[in-house]
Design an enzyme around this catalytic site. Structure first.
Site, PDB file in Angstrom:
ATOM      1  N   LEU A   1       5.376  75.541 -37.686  1.00  0.00           N
ATOM      2  CA  LEU A   1       4.773  74.459 -36.920  1.00  0.00           C
ATOM      3  C   LEU A   1       3.317  74.837 -36.669  1.00  0.00           C
ATOM      4  O   LEU A   1       2.998  76.015 -36.518  1.00  0.00           O
ATOM      5  CB  LEU A   1       5.495  74.266 -35.578  1.00  0.00           C
ATOM      6  CG  LEU A   1       6.963  73.826 -35.626  1.00  0.00           C
ATOM      7  CD1 LEU A   1       7.547  73.788 -34.219  1.00  0.00           C
ATOM      8  CD2 LEU A   1       7.116  72.467 -36.300  1.00  0.00           C
ATOM      9  N   ASP A   2       2.443  73.841 -36.607  1.00  0.00           N
ATOM     10  CA  ASP A   2       1.044  74.121 -36.321  1.00  0.00           C
ATOM     11  C   ASP A   2       0.896  74.756 -34.942  1.00  0.00           C
ATOM     12  O   ASP A   2       1.767  74.605 -34.076  1.00  0.00           O
ATOM     13  CB  ASP A   2       0.225  72.828 -36.371  1.00  0.00           C
ATOM     14  CG  ASP A   2       0.202  72.216 -37.763  1.00  0.00           C
ATOM     15  OD1 ASP A   2       0.472  72.956 -38.738  1.00  0.00           O
ATOM     16  OD2 ASP A   2      -0.069  71.011 -37.874  1.00  0.00           O
ATOM     17  N   LYS A   3      -0.211  75.429 -34.734  1.00  0.00           N
ATOM     18  CA  LYS A   3      -0.458  76.163 -33.489  1.00  0.00           C
ATOM     19  C   LYS A   3      -0.159  75.328 -32.240  1.00  0.00           C
ATOM     20  O   LYS A   3       0.488  75.794 -31.302  1.00  0.00           O
ATOM     21  CB  LYS A   3      -1.921  76.622 -33.455  1.00  0.00           C
ATOM     22  CG  LYS A   3      -2.338  77.308 -32.167  1.00  0.00           C
ATOM     23  CD  LYS A   3      -3.820  77.647 -32.194  1.00  0.00           C
ATOM     24  CE  LYS A   3      -4.273  78.261 -30.868  1.00  0.00           C
ATOM     25  NZ  LYS A   3      -5.726  78.548 -30.852  1.00  0.00           N
TER      26      LYS A   3
END
Length: 324
Positions: free
Chosen positions: A138-140
């Protein structure tokens, strides 16, 4: 320390005439084709006691194939005592609810402080699994559910399930603009031509499919639910931007603040202050890689998105009242 493995399988009659790399992939299904091919060409695989390094070698059936190799530990990464929110855990897998501002894997600009570093601390044996068992990312600043494998067989099977689109991932998001209904975006995604840290819809990209449906209308925003068929980097963010409905708070892909006409100053400030993409991995469903049991997990939408939706809902309600 690297984990030493020695495995043996016998080629079946049905595999007569197959290339050795194809036969090996069918016989040792707990490992990826890429890993097996690397072992093959580096002399880690023998046929009837003789090392063979040519993938195109034909098999006849009945040969005994032996793999003698090492699984490298993730020793180059530091184990760090960082808390993780564990939703589910057994001997083979872990399901995590990831908060915002938490990078999954070390990389340029983020050498540590990641989920991988935390996994190495809480589960030292996971160092024997490539990428510390991480199956997808998942993105940051995207929150929500991730599955991690504790063992090589579990990871290999989960990666295969992901490639075959047998893992269901649903997301909740707040998009900018008023969307009339659901649909799908089927557009390839690749590296942006000039902004190398970003992705874009591009004819030379890899296939990417995102399904979406409207969950709730606001005046200048829409709460949506999305389901991924594929898992390209930044896929939802890129696809929603492509159809002119970028996610609220997503500065990288055009999600700049849009203030509804006549909104209160309080709402305007809340919209301007929302400083991440409004995206949450809300549901994860897959067959357990070892037991085959179907598992389904849900993670509640985080407070920042709940409060933002509530404020937009109140704004929409107040303006409907004014219209009457």
């Amino acid at each position: 320390m690297a984990q030493q493995i020695e495995l043996t399988q016998t080629v079946t009659e049905q595999q007569l005439g197959q290339r050795l790399d194809q036969a090996v992939a069918e016989l040792f299904t707990d490992f990826s084709r890429t890993r097996l091919k690397e072992w093959l060409i580096t002399g880690k695989i023998s046929v009837d006691g003789n090392v063979v390094t040519k993938p195109r070698t034909k098999v006849l059936g009945g040969e005994v194939i032996t793999v003698q190799a090492e699984l490298e530990d993730e020793e180059r990464w530091e184990a760090q005592n960082i808390p993780l929110e564990i939703v589910y855990e057994d001997d083979d897998i872990i399901v995590i609810n990831k908060p915002r501002d938490f990078v999954v894997h070390p990389g340029a600009g983020t050498p540590d402080g990641t989920i991988l570093n935390a996994l190495l601390y809480h589960y030292p044996q996971i160092a024997e699994v490539p990428r510390a068992g991480i199956v997808h990312r998942l993105d940051k600043d995207t929150t929500g559910l991730m599955v991690v494998a504790k063992t090589v067989p579990a990871q290999t099977r989960l990666v295969r399930a992901l490639q075959k689109r047998n893992i269901t991932r649903e997301y909740e998001a707040i998009a900018i603009g008023t969307m009339t209904g659901g649909g799908q975006v089927d557009k390839p995604i690749g590296r942006h031509a000039t902004k190398r840290t970003l992705m874009a819809v591009t004819i030379s990209g890899r296939p990417a499919v995102t399904h979406y449906r409207v969950a709730e209308h606001f005046r200048e925003h829409t709460r949506i639910r999305l389901r991924l068929e594929t898992g390209r980097t930044h896929q939802i963010r890129v696809h929603m931007s492509y159809i002119q409905h970028p996610l609220l708070g997503d500065q990288a892909y055009g999600g700049r603040a849009r203030i509804p006409k006549g909104a209160t100053e309080e709402l305007a400030e809340e919209i301007r202050a929302f400083d991440r993409q409004a995206l949450h991995a809300v549901m994860l469903r897959f067959d357990h890689p070892i037991t085959k049991e179907t598992l389904e997990f849900h993670a509640p939408v985080p407070d920042d998105m709940v409060e933002m939706a509530a404020a937009l809902r109140l704004d929409a309600k107040n303006h409907r009242t004014e219209e009457y």
